[in-house]
Design a protein around this motif. Structure first.
Motif, mmCIF file in Angstrom:
data_model
loop_
_atom_site.group_PDB
_atom_site.id
_atom_site.type_symbol
_atom_site.label_atom_id
_atom_site.label_comp_id
_atom_site.label_asym_id
_atom_site.label_seq_id
_atom_site.Cartn_x
_atom_site.Cartn_y
_atom_site.Cartn_z
ATOM 1 N N THR A 36 0.903 -0.934 0.006
ATOM 2 C CA THR A 36 -0.006 0.068 0.136
ATOM 3 C C THR A 36 0.838 1.200 0.137
ATOM 4 O OG1 THR A 36 -1.727 -1.032 1.209
ATOM 5 C CG2 THR A 36 -1.898 1.158 1.254
ATOM 6 N N ALA A 37 1.798 1.550 0.698
ATOM 7 C CA ALA A 37 2.829 2.533 0.782
ATOM 8 C C ALA A 37 3.599 2.379 -0.559
ATOM 9 C CB ALA A 37 4.125 2.194 1.798
ATOM 10 N N GLY A 38 3.844 1.521 -1.258
ATOM 11 C CA GLY A 38 4.502 1.756 -2.653
ATOM 12 C C GLY A 38 3.316 2.342 -3.938
ATOM 13 N N VAL A 39 1.924 1.763 -3.495
ATOM 14 C CA VAL A 39 1.007 2.335 -4.499
ATOM 15 C C VAL A 39 0.760 3.743 -4.081
ATOM 16 C CG1 VAL A 39 -1.567 2.050 -4.943
ATOM 17 C CG2 VAL A 39 -0.005 -0.001 -4.467
ATOM 18 N N VAL A 40 0.901 4.026 -2.789
ATOM 19 C CA VAL A 40 0.435 5.567 -2.703
ATOM 20 C C VAL A 40 1.573 6.388 -3.042
ATOM 21 C CG1 VAL A 40 0.141 7.416 -0.580
ATOM 22 C CG2 VAL A 40 -1.042 4.931 -0.658
ATOM 23 N N GLY A 41 2.773 6.002 -2.815
ATOM 24 C CA GLY A 41 3.956 6.589 -3.391
ATOM 25 C C GLY A 41 3.872 6.971 -4.833
ATOM 26 N N LYS A 42 3.382 6.014 -5.568
ATOM 27 C CA LYS A 42 3.682 5.956 -7.006
ATOM 28 C C LYS A 42 2.378 6.761 -7.316
ATOM 29 C CE LYS A 42 4.790 4.678 -11.162
ATOM 30 N NZ LYS A 42 5.957 5.073 -11.810
ATOM 31 N N LEU A 43 1.130 6.859 -6.646
ATOM 32 C CA LEU A 43 0.016 7.862 -7.167
ATOM 33 C C LEU A 43 0.496 9.354 -6.933
ATOM 34 C CD1 LEU A 43 -2.959 5.957 -5.519
ATOM 35 C CD2 LEU A 43 -2.513 6.029 -7.914
ATOM 36 N N VAL A 44 1.147 9.467 -6.030
ATOM 37 C CA VAL A 44 1.784 11.111 -5.711
ATOM 38 C C VAL A 44 2.784 11.341 -6.528
ATOM 39 C CG1 VAL A 44 2.873 12.514 -4.016
ATOM 40 C CG2 VAL A 44 0.834 10.966 -3.242
ATOM 41 N N ALA A 45 3.747 10.518 -6.587
ATOM 42 C CA ALA A 45 4.918 10.740 -7.583
ATOM 43 C C ALA A 45 4.667 10.617 -8.955
ATOM 44 C CB ALA A 45 6.103 9.977 -7.351
ATOM 45 N N GLY A 46 3.531 9.903 -9.558
ATOM 46 C CA GLY A 46 3.124 10.094 -10.885
ATOM 47 C C GLY A 46 4.410 9.585 -11.626
ATOM 48 N N THR A 47 4.772 9.963 -12.885
ATOM 49 C CA THR A 47 5.694 9.741 -13.851
ATOM 50 C C THR A 47 7.166 10.154 -13.542
ATOM 51 O OG1 THR A 47 5.285 11.515 -15.233
ATOM 52 C CG2 THR A 47 4.131 9.506 -15.647
ATOM 53 N N ARG A 48 7.085 10.735 -12.171
ATOM 54 C CA ARG A 48 8.677 11.171 -11.872
ATOM 55 C C ARG A 48 9.417 9.978 -11.787
ATOM 56 N NH1 ARG A 48 8.890 16.425 -9.278
ATOM 57 N NH2 ARG A 48 10.577 15.553 -8.163
ATOM 58 N N GLN A 49 10.768 10.250 -12.104
ATOM 59 C CA GLN A 49 11.729 9.090 -11.980
ATOM 60 C C GLN A 49 12.239 8.933 -10.761
ATOM 61 O OE1 GLN A 49 14.999 9.641 -14.598
ATOM 62 N NE2 GLN A 49 16.016 7.291 -13.968
ATOM 63 N N VAL A 50 11.835 8.035 -9.937
ATOM 64 C CA VAL A 50 12.435 7.570 -8.536
ATOM 65 C C VAL A 50 13.934 7.350 -8.494
ATOM 66 C CG1 VAL A 50 12.193 6.240 -6.349
ATOM 67 C CG2 VAL A 50 10.261 6.847 -7.689
ATOM 68 N N PRO A 51 14.732 8.123 -8.090
ATOM 69 C CA PRO A 51 16.265 7.689 -7.791
ATOM 70 C C PRO A 51 16.623 6.483 -7.307
ATOM 71 C CG PRO A 51 15.658 9.499 -6.529
ATOM 72 C CD PRO A 51 14.375 9.356 -7.051
ATOM 73 N N LYS A 52 17.301 5.661 -7.651
ATOM 74 C CA LYS A 52 17.951 4.433 -6.995
ATOM 75 C C LYS A 52 19.179 4.849 -6.327
ATOM 76 C CE LYS A 52 18.481 -0.055 -6.731
ATOM 77 N NZ LYS A 52 17.600 -0.871 -5.751
#
Length: 224
Positions: free
Chosen positions: A68-84
């Motif tokens: 759920t945390a991952g889903v919520v983070g994706k909803l907020v960040a959208g298509t922004r590239q998440v740094p590794k």
């Protein structure tokens, strides 16, 4: 070259010294300007609903909370590239970001084997002033709370069984990130002075030899 010789050379080449000093002063003034940025980090922890079996929501962990945390983070960040990052404590400052934000789920795995086991999202914000950083962070937290509600509404989760979130730390702490203006001024001045001395030491003998050759040419007797 002895100290006295160096002083005389600087007097002889005073135009180079003056121009070099002006350039050094301008460079030192530019380097000492305040370019501080401000940074904050908040961990948004996802909590399971309290019940008789798990009265402490902080100690209740499950794969559902992580997902759920991952889903919520994706909803907020959208298509922004998440740094590794190679470490979970690394952040935007190390990447050289001076104005921006990121929301990511901690990844404890390596480059080729991601591993998500923590039930919180890391929120990082970098900006030019504390108020901007604080406002962005609060907006992100509000967006994630709204996204979590939308997800649970979509699956018709009863109020008694709904996940909630908690910020850690509870209050926003904004940190200034920048160097020392005084140190930057001093270092720039020393580098400029060293460059001026090097220029004088290199140029003065060349110009002296040219003057000597010109004088010898002018004093040579005419051949009849």
């Amino acid at each position: 070259m002895a100290l006295w010789d160096l002083l005389r050379a600087m007097v002889r080449r005073w135009p180079f010294v003056v121009v070099g000093a002006l350039i050094t002063l301008a460079a030192a003034n530019y380097a000492s300007q305040d370019r501080s940025i401000y940074w904050t980090r908040t961990d948004l922890v996802f909590l399971a609903p309290k019940n008789a079996q798990y009265p402490n929501a902080l100690r209740a962990t499950s794969e559902d909370l992580v997902i759920t945390a991952g889903v919520v983070g994706k909803l907020v960040a959208g298509t922004r590239q998440v740094p590794k990052f190679t470490a979970t404590d690394a952040g935007l400052i190390g990447m050289g970001v001076r104005d921006g934000w990121t929301v990511r789920l901690p990844d404890t795995g390596g480059q080729w084997a991601p591993n998500y086991v923590d039930q919180w999202l890391i929120i990082e914000v970098v900006g030019p002033d504390p108020e901007t950083v604080r406002k962005r962070k609060e907006q992100l937290v509000e967006k994630m709370a709204a996204a979590l509600d939308r997800v649970q509404d979509e699956y018709k989760v009863a109020r008694a069984f709904r996940m909630t979130t908690k910020e850690a730390p509870g209050s926003t702490v904004v940190y200034p990130v920048g160097g020392s203006s005084r140190r930057a001024f001093v270092v720039s001045g020393l580098l400029g002075a060293a460059a001026i001395l090097y220029l004088v030491v290199r140029i003065d003998p060349i110009l002296l030899r040219r003057r000597q050759r010109r004088a010898e040419t002018l004093t040579e007797p005419d051949v009849v």
